[in-house]
Write a protein that holds these residues in place. Structure first.
Motif, PDB file in Angstrom:
ATOM      1  N   TYR A  53       0.721  -1.013   0.120  1.00 40.52           N
ATOM      2  CA  TYR A  53      -0.108  -0.632   0.065  1.00 40.52           C
ATOM      3  C   TYR A  53       0.640   1.350   0.006  1.00 40.52           C
ATOM      4  O   TYR A  53       1.868   0.984   0.292  1.00 40.52           O
TER       5      TYR A  53
ATOM      6  N   SER B 104      -6.961 -13.037   0.385  1.00 39.56           N
ATOM      7  CA  SER B 104      -7.878 -12.042  -0.183  1.00 39.56           C
ATOM      8  C   SER B 104      -7.344 -12.242  -2.231  1.00 39.56           C
ATOM      9  O   SER B 104      -6.213 -12.416  -2.455  1.00 39.56           O
TER      10      SER B 104
ATOM     11  N   ASP C 116      -6.880  -9.160  -3.516  1.00 38.32           N
ATOM     12  CA  ASP C 116      -6.106  -8.198  -3.237  1.00 38.32           C
ATOM     13  C   ASP C 116      -4.457  -8.404  -3.423  1.00 38.32           C
ATOM     14  O   ASP C 116      -4.908  -8.688  -1.348  1.00 38.32           O
TER      15      ASP C 116
ATOM     16  N   ASN D 121      -3.422  -7.054   0.194  1.00 40.30           N
ATOM     17  CA  ASN D 121      -3.608  -7.381   1.616  1.00 40.30           C
ATOM     18  C   ASN D 121      -2.852  -8.900   2.265  1.00 40.30           C
ATOM     19  O   ASN D 121      -3.190  -8.712   3.253  1.00 40.30           O
TER      20      ASN D 121
END
Length: 382
Positions: A31, A348, A350, A353
């Motif tokens: 992130y 996940s 994504d 994550n």
């Protein structure tokens, strides 16, 4: 001398954040707030290292009176010993795990490729020079000296950097200084070229980060648990923050070359963050599970930092079969990689994550280690 629990929590939270940002499951899936700024700018991740140097200065404020009372001989002996130990541990960490797989056998890693600089090496040098400044100049003159250092560093960047582009990777004078002093094989290459973000030139302004931390600790000790102490820290932090913002328009905030504006900006944020912790913990008595969690990290900060850097490399020597490469040779993965790919990544769609979950699990893992050490009153210091 009164001990401030909030300082342990601040230091521990910094260490926990350092583990978080240094140990993603995959460097390709992170992130944005957990990434360093690509060049100019500052993300939450870019606060970790300066906050740690600031915490080193905080701790210095509590031991400096004893060193001053003991005299120069004791001061030099203890400071030089600690500097050499921290610098040496940094070199060993860079060299670790000391062996590597070569053609199916473990062979000693060559020292000609050892990176000389690094996080611990910078901490050692900053600790040494900040200690000397504080011991011989005292708080007020050390503050003035820090301002002079930051201005001199700005001058050096402009005067000896590439005309018109002194703050770029290749335009920064420190890049060429490090290359002149050390062979390319001893420099960091994370930017794709020989450039060390913990190089010699950019260590100069980082020294003042420790001094600002010391001045904060000195203020806490001398003013005591009074609102006047808290208001002094809040005002000082705000002024440093704003000054860093203003200076950013001329000397961009940049961690990788550790600009003077970056020092003021991050020192201001550290001071404001610590002020908030002091208010909540010392004045309001807000202690509980969260503060206890960070507190134990703060009691063994150097040990857990070294362990979190060494252990993944050491476990990387354990090779778990993981299929075959295109050329028909076997592929392997370490136990930590296996855990990420088989436990964390599938949680996940994504991938960020799973990468974040892996980092959080490692924080808990290392916390359990320092928790056990704390329960047994084992504190590993140099």
């Amino acid at each position: 001398m009164k001990r401030y629990y909030s300082l342990d929590v601040f230091r521990g939270a910094t260490v926990a954040l350092m583990i978080l940002v240094n140990n993603p499951g995959s460097w390709s899936h992170i992130y944005p707030p957990l990434q360093h700024a690509s060049w100019h700018g500052c993300t939450p991740t870019d606060l970790v290292f300066p906050f740690f140097l600031f915490a080193v200065g905080n701790a210095m404020a509590f031991v400096m009176p004893k060193l001053q009372e003991a005299g120069p001989a004791v001061f030099w002996r203890k400071v030089i010993k600690r500097t050499l130990l921290i610098f040496g541990i940094g070199l060993l960490l860079n060299w670790s795990p000391f062996v590597a797989w070569q053609q199916g056998a473990l062979t000693l890693k060559p020292l000609e490729n050892l990176r000389i600089f690094g996080v611990l090496q910078r901490i050692a040098l900053c600790y040494f020079f900040a200690s000397v400044l504080v011991f011989y100049l005292g708080p007020k003159k050390a503050f003035v000296a820090s301002g002079i250092i930051l201005l001199v560093y700005w001058y050096l960047c402009v005067q000896f950097g590439t005309p018109g582009d002194p703050y770029s990777l290749e335009g920064f004078f420190g890049t060429h200084l490090d290359r002149a002093l050390l062979p390319s094989s001893h420099l960091y290459k994370g930017e794709g070229v020989s450039f060390d973000p913990e190089g010699l030139a950019s260590t100069l302004p980082a020294i003042t980060q420790v001094v600002f931390g010391y001045l904060t600790g000195y203020t806490i000790l001398n003013k005591g648990k009074e609102f006047s102490m808290l208001s002094t820290l809040l005002l000082s932090g705000f002024l440093l923050l704003v000054t860093g913002w203003i200076w950013d328009t001329m000397f961009p905030i940049n961690k990788k070359i550790w600009t003077s504006s970056y020092v003021l900006y991050t020192s201001g944020l550290a001071m404001l963050t610590l002020s908030a912790m002091i208010y909540l913990i010392e004045f309001r008595g807000a202690k509980g599970g969260i503060t206890r969690f960070f507190d134990v990290f703060g009691k063994n900060p150097l040990f857990i930092f070294v362990l979190s850097g060494f252990l993944p490399r050491a476990l990387g020597l354990i090779r778990i079969p993981n299929g075959m490469k295109e050329d028909g040779t076997p592929k392997y993965q370490s136990p930590f990689n296996w855990f990420y790919e088989n436990v964390c990544a599938p949680i996940s769609d994504d991938p960020r994550n799973g990468s974040l979950l892996y980092a959080l699990v490692l924080i808990v893992f290392y916390w359990l280690i320092v928790y056990v050490l704390d329960k047994r009153k084992i504190y590993i210091r140099v």
